[in-house]
Design an enzyme around this catalytic site. Structure first.
Site, short mmCIF file in Angstrom:
data_model
loop_
_atom_site.label_atom_id
_atom_site.label_comp_id
_atom_site.label_asym_id
_atom_site.label_seq_id
_atom_site.Cartn_x
_atom_site.Cartn_y
_atom_site.Cartn_z
N GLY A 131 94.88 0.32 75.95
CA GLY A 131 94.21 -0.66 75.07
C GLY A 131 93.26 -0.05 74.06
O GLY A 131 92.66 -0.77 73.27
N ASP B 271 93.10 2.77 79.68
CA ASP B 271 93.47 3.80 78.70
C ASP B 271 93.34 5.18 79.31
O ASP B 271 92.43 5.43 80.09
CB ASP B 271 92.57 3.71 77.46
CG ASP B 271 93.25 4.34 76.25
OD1 ASP B 271 93.12 5.56 76.04
OD2 ASP B 271 93.94 3.60 75.52
N ARG C 38 100.29 -2.78 73.22
CA ARG C 38 100.42 -2.85 71.76
C ARG C 38 100.36 -1.43 71.19
O ARG C 38 99.43 -0.67 71.47
CB ARG C 38 99.30 -3.69 71.14
CG ARG C 38 99.58 -3.97 69.67
CD ARG C 38 98.47 -4.72 69.04
NE ARG C 38 97.27 -3.91 68.94
CZ ARG C 38 96.27 -4.17 68.13
NH1 ARG C 38 96.31 -5.23 67.37
NH2 ARG C 38 95.22 -3.40 68.10
N HIS D 100 105.93 2.81 71.25
CA HIS D 100 106.41 3.56 70.09
C HIS D 100 105.86 5.01 70.08
O HIS D 100 106.37 5.85 69.37
CB HIS D 100 106.14 2.82 68.77
CG HIS D 100 104.72 2.81 68.31
ND1 HIS D 100 104.35 2.26 67.10
CD2 HIS D 100 103.57 3.26 68.87
CE1 HIS D 100 103.05 2.40 66.94
NE2 HIS D 100 102.55 2.99 67.99
#
Ligand code: SAM
Length: 478
Positions: free
Chosen positions: A315, A337, A359, A363
């Site tokens: 996060g 995190d 979020r 990726h």
């Protein structure tokens, strides 16, 4: 009319039809699309009594809001895509290819403008602008001290280089050259303004972005860390040992910065403290610049029961949690995190999450590591835990094969735009390169998400696509 189908041997969908003898008709169609889209914008604004934001006035959320109306946004995307396609069609290809190959000077100049705080110097100057010497030496401060300080700060001031830097930017519509060597902020350059007094920035440059929305931090991160890294893309690609690597420490970044560390480890080196801080703020800027409906829409947060626990995996500095918490006060949040083993982190807290939200995380990783992450999350999930991924979904630049996953298809843009919405949606593809160069990561198509979900123990049930920005990709335990 000659129509050449391309790539038919690879495609299950209809191939793109290339109309080779109607180039002028295509120019006209693009120009008409621009006109009709501007008509839509004009009548939408008129119906609400609003004005289109001026390109010459500083950016503000209030004056920007007319552009954010859904019909205005969609018409604007058509204008952007059509204008870019029109330029590509109408400009001599020799110019296009050479300009594209040397366009890297624009981000280079952008970084220089940010690091000499040009937007802050011009903040109160207004549309009459300031001579470049003044940009290098702000008024209102003792000129001798300023000269000394500024000679260090504005390393380019002696031979007037800032004018050349700012002129290239002005030619790209960032800053305005209002008279020879005299520049003013415009709407785009004003985004670089932290709002802080110039003296405060000069006295503690390391805090320049602290307490700001972070756009300057994002621009600095992109034009420094990422720009340097990107120039090694081909070197990493053509290295026979690395070309197929999925490892996060065999990337262009490793070549650019001569390190064996992963990007996140490298950011945490003591000498990269400023870079790490800047990166955190850059992520915040991503959040700030994304319209709230794009972050909050796409998943029924309000359907979750009071006290339902949302675990924000990776996060960062909590931007996503904060946005959700403000809009949905009935939910509880756990921010996680840099815990290498998420399974253990969640187990330690004895939580059965209602939702794992990730979020801009998957990726960052190759498929191999995404599957490991998803399996760890699956092991820590309850039977009703949902998985909400926010990442770009990339599309082919030609019509796509159909998919049975809910929400995966979207209406095609008007002809003759590219099937993926063209230049208007280029951000997802640029992000994809950013992920490749820094992490061996990837933005993904829907079938690619489906595959990693499946191998990670999740079933992809639904996507909420938003081309060019964050899409929602939603899963449940398999
Ligand atoms: C691209 S940032 C996204 C931050 C945040 N989700 C957002 O949208 O603002 C990626 C984040 O992943 C975190 N990260 C990297 N490796 C991690 C790990 N092994 N466990 C947890 N978080 C990690 C980084 O520290 C960073 O904050």
């Amino acid at each position: 009319m000659k129509i050449f189908p391309i790539g038919f041997h690879q495609l299950k969908t209809s191939p793109v039809a290339l109309h080779t003898d109607s180039a002028l008709a295509e120019l006209r169609a693009l120009s008409n699309l621009i006109n009709s889209s501007i008509d839509v914008i004009e009548s939408s604004l008129a119906s609400r009594g609003e004005k289109f934001p001026s390109p010459y006035e500083p950016f503000s959320k209030e004056t920007e809001s007319p552009r954010m109306a859904p019909d205005v946004r969609s018409a604007s995307s058509n204008v952007v895509a059509a204008a870019a396609q029109l330029i590509a069609s109408i400009r001599p290809p020799t110019s296009t290819i050479v300009i594209t190959a040397t366009q890297f000077h624009v981000p280079s100049c952008l970084r220089a403008a940010v690091e000499v705080h040009a937007a802050e110097v011009l903040r109160d100057i207004g549309l009459q602008g300031l001579h470049v010497k003044g940009i290098a030496a702000p008024t209102g401060v003792d000129s001798e001290k300023l000269g000394t300080k500024m000679a260090k700060l504005y390393a380019f001031s002696v031979n007037g280089t800032p004018a050349r830097i700012l002129r290239l930017l002005a030619t790209n519509h960032i800053f305005t050259e209002v008279s020879p060597d005299v520049f003013a902020n415009n709407r785009i350059s004003s985004l670089l303004d932290t709002g802080k007094p110039i003296e405060e920035i000069i006295n503690s440059p390391q805090d320049k972005y602290h307490g700001t929305v972070g756009i300057g931090a994002l621009i600095e991160h992109a034009t420094d860390d990422a720009f340097k890294t990107s120039s090694y893309l081909t070197d990493a690609l053509t290295d026979p040992k690395w070309t197929s690597s999925e490892e996060p420490n065999q990337t262009a970044l490793n070549l650019a910065f001569k390190t064996d560390l992963t990007a996140f480890e490298w950011f945490e080196l003591p000498e990269n403290a400023r870079r790490l801080r800047r990166f955190g703020l850059a992520m915040k800027a991503n959040q700030e610049m994304t319209p709230q409906d794009e972050i909050l829409g796409g998943f029924e947060w309000k359907s979750l029961p009071p006290g339902a626990v949302i675990v924000d995996v990776g996060g960062g500095i909590g931007s996503m949690c904060l946005t959700l918490a403000k809009a949905h006060g009935h939910l509880s949040f756990v921010l996680q995190d840099r815990e290498a083993i998420i399974k253990d982190a969640v187990k330690k807290a004895k939580i059965t999450p209602a939702v794992f939200v990730l979020r801009a995380i998957l990726h960052d990783w190759s498929d191999k590591y995404c599957i490991i992450i998803l399996r760890h999350l699956r092991a820590a999930a309850g039977p009703k835990t949902q998985l909400v991924i926010l990442d770009s979904i990339v599309s082919y630049a030609c019509p796509e094969p159909s998919s049975s996953i809910t929400g995966s298809s979207f209406p095609p843009p008007p002809a003759p735009l590219l099937a993926n919405g063209g230049y208007a949606n280029s951000r997802g593809y640029l992000m994809d390169m950013q992920m490749l160069i820094g992490f061996n990561g990837s933005e993904r198509t829907v079938p690619q998400f489906d595959k990693i979900f499946d191998e990670g123990g999740w079933k992809l049930v639904k996507v909420h696509r938003r081309p060019g920005t964050f899409s929602h990709i939603i899963g449940v335990p398999k």
